[in-house]
Design a protein around this motif. Structure first.
Motif, short mmCIF file in Angstrom:
data_model
loop_
_atom_site.label_atom_id
_atom_site.label_comp_id
_atom_site.label_asym_id
_atom_site.label_seq_id
_atom_site.Cartn_x
_atom_site.Cartn_y
_atom_site.Cartn_z
N ALA A 103 11.09 6.61 6.94
CA ALA A 103 12.02 5.99 7.88
C ALA A 103 13.42 5.94 7.30
O ALA A 103 14.42 6.22 7.98
N LEU A 104 13.52 5.60 6.01
CA LEU A 104 14.84 5.53 5.38
C LEU A 104 15.46 6.91 5.27
O LEU A 104 16.67 7.07 5.38
N GLY A 105 14.61 7.91 5.07
CA GLY A 105 15.09 9.29 5.00
C GLY A 105 15.75 9.70 6.31
O GLY A 105 16.71 10.48 6.32
N ARG A 106 15.24 9.18 7.41
CA ARG A 106 15.80 9.50 8.72
C ARG A 106 17.04 8.67 9.04
O ARG A 106 17.85 9.04 9.87
N SER A 107 17.18 7.51 8.36
CA SER A 107 18.30 6.63 8.70
C SER A 107 19.58 7.15 8.04
O SER A 107 19.54 8.01 7.17
N ASN A 108 20.71 6.60 8.43
CA ASN A 108 21.98 7.07 7.89
C ASN A 108 22.23 6.56 6.49
O ASN A 108 22.78 7.24 5.65
N ALA A 109 21.83 5.30 6.26
CA ALA A 109 22.31 4.65 5.05
C ALA A 109 21.23 4.36 4.02
O ALA A 109 21.54 3.94 2.91
N SER A 110 19.95 4.57 4.36
CA SER A 110 18.85 4.24 3.45
C SER A 110 18.84 2.77 3.05
O SER A 110 18.42 2.42 1.96
N GLU A 111 19.34 1.92 3.93
CA GLU A 111 19.39 0.50 3.58
C GLU A 111 18.25 -0.26 4.23
O GLU A 111 17.85 0.04 5.36
N MET A 112 17.73 -1.23 3.53
CA MET A 112 16.68 -2.08 4.08
C MET A 112 16.85 -3.50 3.54
O MET A 112 17.72 -3.76 2.71
N THR A 113 16.01 -4.40 4.04
CA THR A 113 16.13 -5.81 3.64
C THR A 113 14.79 -6.33 3.15
O THR A 113 13.76 -6.10 3.78
N VAL A 114 14.82 -7.02 2.01
CA VAL A 114 13.64 -7.73 1.52
C VAL A 114 13.94 -9.22 1.73
O VAL A 114 14.84 -9.76 1.08
N ASP A 115 13.24 -9.83 2.66
CA ASP A 115 13.48 -11.24 2.94
C ASP A 115 12.34 -12.06 2.33
O ASP A 115 11.25 -12.15 2.90
N LEU B 249 9.70 -7.36 5.19
CA LEU B 249 10.60 -6.25 4.90
C LEU B 249 11.14 -5.77 6.23
O LEU B 249 10.37 -5.59 7.19
N GLU B 250 12.47 -5.56 6.29
CA GLU B 250 13.05 -5.01 7.51
C GLU B 250 13.60 -3.64 7.21
O GLU B 250 14.49 -3.47 6.36
N VAL B 251 13.03 -2.66 7.90
CA VAL B 251 13.41 -1.27 7.67
C VAL B 251 13.83 -0.69 9.01
O VAL B 251 13.08 -0.81 9.98
N PRO B 252 15.02 -0.10 9.08
CA PRO B 252 15.48 0.44 10.36
C PRO B 252 14.46 1.43 10.93
O PRO B 252 13.97 2.30 10.21
N GLY B 253 14.11 1.24 12.18
CA GLY B 253 13.19 2.17 12.83
C GLY B 253 11.72 1.79 12.68
O GLY B 253 10.86 2.46 13.22
N LEU B 254 11.42 0.72 11.91
CA LEU B 254 10.03 0.28 11.77
C LEU B 254 9.90 -1.17 12.22
O LEU B 254 10.87 -1.93 12.19
N GLU B 255 8.69 -1.54 12.63
CA GLU B 255 8.39 -2.95 12.89
C GLU B 255 8.55 -3.72 11.57
O GLU B 255 8.32 -3.14 10.50
N PRO B 256 8.91 -5.01 11.60
CA PRO B 256 8.97 -5.78 10.34
C PRO B 256 7.63 -5.71 9.61
O PRO B 256 6.57 -5.75 10.24
N ILE B 257 7.69 -5.55 8.30
CA ILE B 257 6.46 -5.43 7.49
C ILE B 257 6.27 -6.72 6.70
O ILE B 257 7.07 -7.05 5.83
N GLU C 127 0.83 -1.21 0.00
CA GLU C 127 0.00 0.00 0.00
C GLU C 127 0.86 1.25 0.00
O GLU C 127 1.93 1.28 0.60
N MET C 128 0.33 2.31 -0.64
CA MET C 128 1.09 3.56 -0.74
C MET C 128 1.47 4.09 0.63
O MET C 128 2.58 4.59 0.83
N ALA C 129 0.54 3.97 1.59
CA ALA C 129 0.82 4.51 2.93
C ALA C 129 2.04 3.81 3.53
O ALA C 129 2.89 4.45 4.16
N ALA C 130 2.13 2.50 3.33
CA ALA C 130 3.26 1.74 3.87
C ALA C 130 4.55 2.16 3.16
O ALA C 130 5.61 2.30 3.79
#
Ligand code: SF4
Lengths: 207, 467
Positions: free
Chosen positions: A136-148, A154-162, A126-129
């Protein structure tokens, strides 16, 4: 096809709606002659009209030209990503640039299928997600995330797993790097059987 | 039971149901074009596979070719390798090729229906998104990528998920100067470029039934601009009359048998669609686009919209960007916008009736000074028929260039390009940023509207030029 299991990397935000395949992989690139354009690798054509100005110099504000997002492995996008032409070069240009996942609320149908054919994950969310992830990535240092894909999160720093899900057959073929043609050809006998029966029913198709 | 034509066509083509929403679907017709089949042929060669049903496959070279008189496959350097590869590949794999010197040459979606290669109820694919055009004669036709082109070559089958169905009903009688192009642009403008995603559209209603086949092909052609991979128009008496006697259509008892089957397929008495929408054509005015998406469309008597008028923030941002790119000012009437180039052609509007509608406007008039105007027939047969009717003279005397068939300026191919910053009005289907060349500005409209703009030197209401 390469296997897609867990992808960790930089996710670049391009939240605009209706990013079409002409924009993703244009046939001409600014500041180059058609001959030069034809010889460029697909990675150099990716988003060329946004990446380069009329003199083929980089546009510094375009997201993928910013140091933070160079070498992005994923895109966060708006609705109807990949609408327009059927050119598979759109998928190839992304993949050859190292991008193997696009997260968007919806996709152009042909791009969506072409992606799976090549092992690029077109993930609907969803667009909201997506906006939450981008923030969240904008606030993080590296803009890195994980698609498992194995665990479907999805693991995004600063958010619950999606959590996310895609059809199981699509998931399996990505995880195993399965080739669709090989899969179809397993049914060769059935295809021949179908044609033999169908020739009796709809002879005009085969004459 | 939903019982739409798509449901029946689907059932007729299931080779194997995987039980998880997917089925292996037989492909009846495959038209290959040079731009998207090269890697597929290479893949076959590497895997030691062949084109399994060359009798159900044909090819053309339509995208990357010059349209100048006297052209060869090598006239336009950047595409030469692809064109020559297509020729070699078709020879090697036994695929009938309609190359530039063949009487059947032309843009793939113009040639398919003309030859009767596209037939009602057939599954019909091509590595090109405007394949949906062939839905105008009742085929279930859709565009595929290069991986799928290779699968069809090798197996004559594709793994598909059944699309949802959407019925778009067109009511009312369009007035003079309003054409099929205006009808489809109006639909896209009203419902948006993603309204058809995941669907096959069934175009219906009195205004569709009243259209000749060429108009129906224009409607189906732009299904993809509506987000739909396919669009179907029920085969009726008009369709049968059009197809009967075409070179690749069935003949004799096979024709009679086919027609009986088609009548059943397109009987919609109990049909239930996932979604039904409608458009009233009686008040429709000629349409023209102002932005970089086909949904950015307005009536010719309207003003360029103010981005602030869009409630949706996303749409507002896109409109702002588009107005900057297009060099337009909100609130200013679109009529009167100066143009540099007028292009008549493409798989949307490159057929004989399109050229005739444009010629009706052009006859006895001159292209405005400083405007480059060109007519690129969609196929060799279109060019021949137009010349037999003397239309080429009408265009040439007015100052239009008269070209050979090909995709040309629709996609900035074959050397026909809109230079950076220049404004074109075009009968094609995409007004995307960069589509007609880097920094090109494209307005989409009907052939008559493009002809009118070429004469006036600016976007103008064609109705004032029709008697
Ligand atoms: S005319 Fe344009 S839209 Fe049609 S097939 Fe050619 S390039 Fe594609």
């Amino acid at each position: 096809m390469d296997k897609f299991t867990v992808l960790h990397g930089v996710a670049a935000p391009m939240l605009m709606a209706n990013i079409n395949t002409d924009l993703i992989a244009p046939s001409h690139t600014p500041g180059r002659t058609p001959d030069e354009s034809a010889k460029l690798p697909l990675s150099a054509k990716m988003f060329a009209n946004l990446r380069y100005d009329a003199n083929a110099a980089e546009q510094p504000d375009f997201v993928l030209n910013q140091p933070r997002y160079r070498g992005a492995a994923m895109l966060l996008a708006g609705p109807n990503f990949g609408c327009g032409s059927s050119r598979e070069t759109a998928v190839w240009s992304l993949m050859e640039s190292g991008i193997s996942c696009v997260i968007a609320p919806s996709f152009g149908d042909i791009f969506h299928d072409n992606s799976y054919q090549n092992g690029l994950l077109p993930l609907r969310l969803e667009m909201a997600a997506i906006e939450r992830i981008a923030a969240a990535l904008g606030r993080s240092n590296a803009s890195e995330m994980t698609v498992d894909l194995q665990r479907g999160v999805l693991e995004v720093p600063g958010l619950e797993p999606i959590p996310f899900s895609i059809p199981e057959d699509r998931r399996q073929s990505l995880l195993e790097g399965l080739d669709q043609l090989g899969f179809i050809l397993r049914s060769e006998a059935e295809i021949l059987g179908f044609e033999a029966r169908d020739t009796a029913v709809r002879p005009w198709v085969y004459s | 039971m939903p019982n739409t034509p798509l449901d029946r066509i689907w059932d007729q083509h299931v080779i194997k149901d995987y039980g998880d929403g997917r089925a292996l679907i037989h492909i009846d017709r495959h038209f290959a074009q040079e731009g998207t089949s090269g890697r597929a042929f290479d893949g076959l060669r590497r895997a030691g596979l062949r084109v399994r049903r060359p009798d159900l496959t044909v090819g053309t070279i339509d995208h990357g070719i010059s349209t100048l008189p006297g052209r060869t496959l090598e006239s336009w350097g950047p595409s030469t390798p692809r064109n020559l590869a297509m020729q070699r590949n078709c020879e090697e794999f036994g695929v009938r090729l309609f190359s530039i010197d063949h009487a059947n040459h032309g843009i793939v979606h113009v040639v398919g229906p003309h030859l009767g290669f596209a037939l009602p109820g057939c599954t019909y694919v091509c590595g090109d998104s405007h394949t949906a055009s062939c839905g105008g004669v009742g085929a279930w036709a859709w565009g595929i990528g290069t991986s799928e082109v290779m699968q069809v070559f090798a197996a004559q089958a594709l793994v598909m998920r059944k699309p949802r169905t959407l019925r778009a009903e067109f009511h009312g009688t369009p007035g003079r100067g309003v054409y099929a192009k205006d009808m489809i642009l109006a639909l896209i403008g009203r419902y948006g470029v993603d309204a058809g995603v995941g669907h096959v559209v069934q175009y219906a209603g009195p205004a569709i039934s009243a259209l000749p086949i060429e108009g129906r092909l224009t409607i189906s052609n732009m299904s993809i601009e509506f987000g739909a991979r396919g669009g179907i128009i029920a085969a009726d008496d008009t369709t049968m009359a059009y197809l009967h006697g075409r070179p690749m259509a069935p003949t004799g008892v096979l024709w009679d048998q086919a027609v009986r089957d088609w009548r059943v397929l397109f009987d919609e008495t109990d049909a239930k669609y996932d979604r039904v929408i409608d458009v009233d054509c009686s008040a429709l005015v000629p349409q023209v686009t102002w932005g970089n998406s086909p949904q950015d469309v307005i009536a010719i008597d309207a003003a360029v919209p103010d981005p602030a008028s869009f409630a949706d923030t996303d749409r507002r941002a896109l409109a702002e960007r588009a107005l900057g790119y297009m060099g337009l000012t909100p609130g200013v009437p679109i009529a009167g916008t100066k143009i540099d180039i007028a292009f008549i052609g493409s798989c949307t509007n490159g057929r004989v009736s399109d050229l005739a509608a444009a010629a009706e406007v052009v006859r006895g008039r001159k292209v405005a000074p400083g405007v480059k105007a060109l007519v690129v027939p969609g196929a060799a047969h279109v060019k021949a028929a137009a010349e037999a009717a003397g239309l080429h003279k009408v265009f040439q005397e007015a100052g239009f260039e008269w070209r050979e068939a090909g995709c040309s300026m629709c996609v900035a191919a074959g050397g026909d390009i809109v230079p950076p910053g220049q404004r074109s009005i075009s009968t094609s289907n995409r007004n995307f940023e960069g589509r007609q060349g880097p920094a090109s500005r494209t307005h989409l409209a009907s052939p008559a509207m493009v002809a009118a703009a070429a004469i006036a030197g600016c976007i103008t209401d064609v109705r004032r030029m029709l008697n």
